[in-house]
Enzyme design. Structure first.
Site, mmCIF file in Angstrom:
data_model
loop_
_atom_site.group_PDB
_atom_site.id
_atom_site.type_symbol
_atom_site.label_atom_id
_atom_site.label_comp_id
_atom_site.label_asym_id
_atom_site.label_seq_id
_atom_site.Cartn_x
_atom_site.Cartn_y
_atom_site.Cartn_z
ATOM 1 N N SER A 124 22.002 -40.911 -18.614
ATOM 2 C CA SER A 124 21.028 -39.964 -18.074
ATOM 3 C C SER A 124 20.037 -39.543 -19.149
ATOM 4 C CB SER A 124 21.797 -38.739 -17.582
ATOM 5 O OG SER A 124 20.927 -37.677 -17.302
ATOM 6 N N TYR A 149 28.277 -31.456 -18.258
ATOM 7 C CA TYR A 149 27.926 -32.742 -17.635
ATOM 8 C C TYR A 149 27.159 -33.616 -18.626
ATOM 9 C CZ TYR A 149 25.203 -36.197 -15.155
ATOM 10 O OH TYR A 149 24.607 -37.375 -14.803
ATOM 11 N N LYS A 153 28.033 -37.449 -20.741
ATOM 12 C CA LYS A 153 27.195 -38.651 -20.880
ATOM 13 C C LYS A 153 26.988 -38.967 -22.368
ATOM 14 C CE LYS A 153 26.417 -39.455 -16.498
ATOM 15 N NZ LYS A 153 27.197 -40.508 -15.854
HETATM 16 P P1 NAD Z 1 27.119 -39.884 -6.442
HETATM 17 O O1 NAD Z 1 27.964 -38.669 -6.547
HETATM 18 O O2 NAD Z 1 26.422 -40.152 -5.168
HETATM 19 O O3 NAD Z 1 27.971 -41.189 -6.844
HETATM 20 C C1 NAD Z 1 29.062 -41.136 -7.702
HETATM 21 C C2 NAD Z 1 30.217 -41.828 -7.004
HETATM 22 O O4 NAD Z 1 31.365 -41.826 -7.856
HETATM 23 C C3 NAD Z 1 30.635 -41.140 -5.709
HETATM 24 O O5 NAD Z 1 30.729 -42.117 -4.696
HETATM 25 C C4 NAD Z 1 32.000 -40.538 -6.032
HETATM 26 O O6 NAD Z 1 32.829 -40.487 -4.896
HETATM 27 C C5 NAD Z 1 32.492 -41.510 -7.082
HETATM 28 N N1 NAD Z 1 33.514 -40.997 -8.005
HETATM 29 C C6 NAD Z 1 33.470 -39.892 -8.797
HETATM 30 N N2 NAD Z 1 34.604 -39.797 -9.515
HETATM 31 C C7 NAD Z 1 35.388 -40.854 -9.178
HETATM 32 C C8 NAD Z 1 36.652 -41.309 -9.578
HETATM 33 N N3 NAD Z 1 37.409 -40.633 -10.456
HETATM 34 N N4 NAD Z 1 37.132 -42.458 -9.041
HETATM 35 C C9 NAD Z 1 36.413 -43.147 -8.128
HETATM 36 N N5 NAD Z 1 35.198 -42.760 -7.711
HETATM 37 C C10 NAD Z 1 34.696 -41.627 -8.222
HETATM 38 O O7 NAD Z 1 26.084 -39.813 -7.651
HETATM 39 P P2 NAD Z 1 24.846 -40.757 -7.989
HETATM 40 O O8 NAD Z 1 23.641 -39.921 -7.899
HETATM 41 O O9 NAD Z 1 24.929 -42.008 -7.223
HETATM 42 O O10 NAD Z 1 25.133 -40.996 -9.521
HETATM 43 C C11 NAD Z 1 25.788 -42.172 -10.002
HETATM 44 C C12 NAD Z 1 25.938 -42.070 -11.501
HETATM 45 O O11 NAD Z 1 24.646 -41.918 -12.075
HETATM 46 C C13 NAD Z 1 26.744 -40.859 -11.969
HETATM 47 O O12 NAD Z 1 27.521 -41.243 -13.069
HETATM 48 C C14 NAD Z 1 25.691 -39.866 -12.399
HETATM 49 O O13 NAD Z 1 26.162 -39.009 -13.412
HETATM 50 C C15 NAD Z 1 24.620 -40.794 -12.941
HETATM 51 N N6 NAD Z 1 23.274 -40.203 -12.909
HETATM 52 C C16 NAD Z 1 22.801 -39.691 -11.730
HETATM 53 C C17 NAD Z 1 21.533 -39.092 -11.690
HETATM 54 C C18 NAD Z 1 21.000 -38.492 -10.442
HETATM 55 O O14 NAD Z 1 20.095 -37.662 -10.531
HETATM 56 N N7 NAD Z 1 21.476 -38.853 -9.253
HETATM 57 C C19 NAD Z 1 20.758 -39.057 -12.868
HETATM 58 C C20 NAD Z 1 21.277 -39.603 -14.051
HETATM 59 C C21 NAD Z 1 22.550 -40.172 -14.034
HETATM 60 C C1 WQD Z 2 13.859 -31.065 -10.721
HETATM 61 C C2 WQD Z 2 12.823 -29.950 -10.831
HETATM 62 C C3 WQD Z 2 13.758 -27.752 -11.117
HETATM 63 C C4 WQD Z 2 15.644 -27.451 -7.198
HETATM 64 C C5 WQD Z 2 19.061 -33.030 -12.946
HETATM 65 C C6 WQD Z 2 20.073 -33.109 -14.049
HETATM 66 C C7 WQD Z 2 19.881 -34.379 -14.832
HETATM 67 C C8 WQD Z 2 19.871 -35.593 -13.904
HETATM 68 C C9 WQD Z 2 18.917 -35.429 -12.758
HETATM 69 C C10 WQD Z 2 22.066 -36.486 -13.740
HETATM 70 C C11 WQD Z 2 13.178 -28.919 -11.897
HETATM 71 C C12 WQD Z 2 13.012 -27.853 -9.813
HETATM 72 C C13 WQD Z 2 14.934 -27.915 -8.291
HETATM 73 C C14 WQD Z 2 15.141 -26.343 -6.475
HETATM 74 C C15 WQD Z 2 13.251 -26.274 -7.966
HETATM 75 N N1 WQD Z 2 21.141 -35.785 -13.269
HETATM 76 N N2 WQD Z 2 13.768 -27.338 -8.656
HETATM 77 N N3 WQD Z 2 13.956 -25.801 -6.890
HETATM 78 O O1 WQD Z 2 17.086 -30.619 -13.351
HETATM 79 O O2 WQD Z 2 15.379 -32.456 -13.738
HETATM 80 O O3 WQD Z 2 17.755 -33.035 -13.538
HETATM 81 O O4 WQD Z 2 19.190 -34.179 -12.101
HETATM 82 O O5 WQD Z 2 22.150 -37.001 -14.797
HETATM 83 O O6 WQD Z 2 20.919 -34.446 -15.768
HETATM 84 O O7 WQD Z 2 19.922 -31.986 -14.902
HETATM 85 O O8 WQD Z 2 16.555 -32.317 -11.531
HETATM 86 O O9 WQD Z 2 16.191 -32.209 -9.097
HETATM 87 O O10 WQD Z 2 17.584 -30.409 -10.202
HETATM 88 O O11 WQD Z 2 15.144 -30.479 -10.613
HETATM 89 O O12 WQD Z 2 12.185 -25.736 -8.298
HETATM 90 O O13 WQD Z 2 15.761 -25.857 -5.522
HETATM 91 O O14 WQD Z 2 12.808 -29.233 -9.594
HETATM 92 O O15 WQD Z 2 13.534 -26.513 -11.727
HETATM 93 O O16 WQD Z 2 11.965 -28.530 -12.479
HETATM 94 P P1 WQD Z 2 16.651 -32.002 -13.114
HETATM 95 P P2 WQD Z 2 16.440 -31.365 -10.278
#
Ligand code: NAD
Ligand code: WQD
Length: 337
Positions: A124, A149, A153
């Site tokens: 991330s 969190y 990572k």
């Molecule tokens: P998500 O929650 O939709 O997907 C994660 C999946 O992992 C889910 O299906 C959940 O059931 C499964 N899971 C969690 N723990 C588990 C375990 N112990 N065993 C088996 N399955 C398990 O989230 P996503 O948005 O698809 O994110 C996927 C990955 O990307 C995550 O590692 C998340 O941290 C990372 N990531 C997401 C974002 C984002 O904004 N969505 C941003 C950066 C990084």
């Molecule tokens: C985006 C913008 C909020 C909700 C998070 C995690 C990051 C990554 C992606 C996993 C910000 C604003 C949001 C609301 C708002 N995840 N906002 N009202 O915070 O950039 O990143 O998700 O790795 O680690 O921190 O994403 O979608 O929460 O927010 O104004 O109800 O929207 O302040 O500026 P963020 P977000």
């Protein structure tokens, strides 16, 4: 080539499963469905006309992983399985460290046991921390994270670097995602958060569909043009394609490589709300509230390395992201339920 997607039923995993199948890979999914539904993978199968071997499995549990690795000839692993809610990680840090780190260690142990050498990791942009200037470049040092969190990572990147250093046969690709939004254009798969969404786009969509009264925009006094935070929003289909490129790259490169997956262009919260309203012709009632603790004013990627080495760049526009998010929400007002 057969790829195991740990956490593959989730938002990014299901879109990646679809892209991998369309590119000719075989896909195995292991997920405990703690934040997803097997329905996402059933829909991926329907959309592609291909089958996915799906295991209900906690990826922390080595015994179940050993069964999967012995039944399937896995050649590469993409590790999506993680808990990802920033606020929850501050309330339940032990659960976050246990889940996110143990899943990684169990996968690595099984890979070693079964001779699997290719690992792609969902990292991330949060690992850039609070000190690095934007745009973020992969050569910058990982920074101090503002929540558990983010630290998981940070630590998992370190673990994977150490493992690759100790084992020169390993290929590790760390993908640092920026802000994934949008959904498959069919509207059949998309993001389905439990309870009240933490992230901006699902919140906007739920306001638009009538599930929430209004969006609170967190802060309007940031040092940006309109006073609201700016982020690098990336269409989940572009992000998923990035994984196909990363798997192809890892098949012929050993060692560790880090890639930002972003567009390189930031948009403010107000710009996102206005684009959503304009593209979809629906109002999004919103009010300005105080800043949210831990939010950075700006975050965006230097995305040039992925283009140079992976031959990948984003293709979808902000309009595509807003249209596809709404298409998914409108067709599935209660997600997969
Ligand atoms: P998500 O929650 O939709 O997907 C994660 C999946 O992992 C889910 O299906 C959940 O059931 C499964 N899971 C969690 N723990 C588990 C375990 N112990 N065993 C088996 N399955 C398990 O989230 P996503 O948005 O698809 O994110 C996927 C990955 O990307 C995550 O590692 C998340 O941290 C990372 N990531 C997401 C974002 C984002 O904004 N969505 C941003 C950066 C990084
Ligand atoms: C985006 C913008 C909020 C909700 C998070 C995690 C990051 C990554 C992606 C996993 C910000 C604003 C949001 C609301 C708002 N995840 N906002 N009202 O915070 O950039 O990143 O998700 O790795 O680690 O921190 O994403 O979608 O929460 O927010 O104004 O109800 O929207 O302040 O500026 P963020 P977000």
């Amino acid at each position: 080539m057969k790829i195991l997607l740990a956490g593959g039923a989730g938002y990014i995993g299901s879109h990646t499963a679809l892209e991998l199948l369309e590119a000719g890979y075989e896909v195995v999914v292991a997920d405990n469905f703690c934040n997803s539904s097997p329905e996402s993978i059933r829909r991926v199968e329907a959309l592609t006309g291909k089958t996915v071997a799906m295991y209900e499995a906690d990826v922390k549990e080595k015994k179940i992983l050993q069964k999967i690795f012995s039944e399937q000839e896995i050649q590469g692993v993409i590790h999506f399985a993680g808990l990802k809610a920033v606020g929850e990680s501050m309330e339940k840090p032990v659960i976050y460290y246990r889940n996110n780190i143990d899943t990684t260690l169990s996968l690595l142990e099984c890979m070693e046991e079964f001779g699997v050498k290719q690992f792609v990791f969902s990292s991330s942009a949060t690992v850039y921390g609070e000190e690095n200037p934007v745009p973020y470049v992969e050569t910058m040092k990982r920074g101090a994270c503002s929540n558990p969190y983010g630290w998981t990572k940070f630590m998992m990147e370190q673990i994977l670097e150490d493992v690759a250093r100790a084992n020169p046969e390993m290929s590790v690709v760390l993908l640092r995602y920026f802000n994934p939004i949008g959904a498959h254009p069919s509207g059949r798969i998309g993001e389905d958060p439990e309870g009240i969404p933490n992230n901006l786009m699902p919140y906007i969509s739920q306001v638009a569909v009538g599930r929430r009264d209004h969006l609170t925009v967190f802060g309007k006094d940031y040092p940006t043009k309109d006073g609201t935070c700016r982020r690098d929003y990336i269409h989940v289909a572009d992000l998923a394609r990035g994984h196909v490129k990363a798997i192809a790259y890892g098949a012929s490169h050993k060692g560790v490589e880090i890639f930002n997956l972003g567009t390189g262009t930031p948009y403010s919260v107000v710009e996102i709300v206005e684009a959503f309203e304009k593209v979809n012709g629906v109002p999004v009632k919103h009010e300005f509230g105080p800043r949210r603790a831990g939010d950075l004013p700006e975050s965006w990627a230097d995305a040039s390395k992925a283009e140079a080495l992976l031959g990948w760049k984003t293709e979808k526009t902000l309009e595509d992201m807003c249209r596809d998010s709404w298409n998914w929400q409108r067709r599935n007002p209660n997600g997969y339920r």
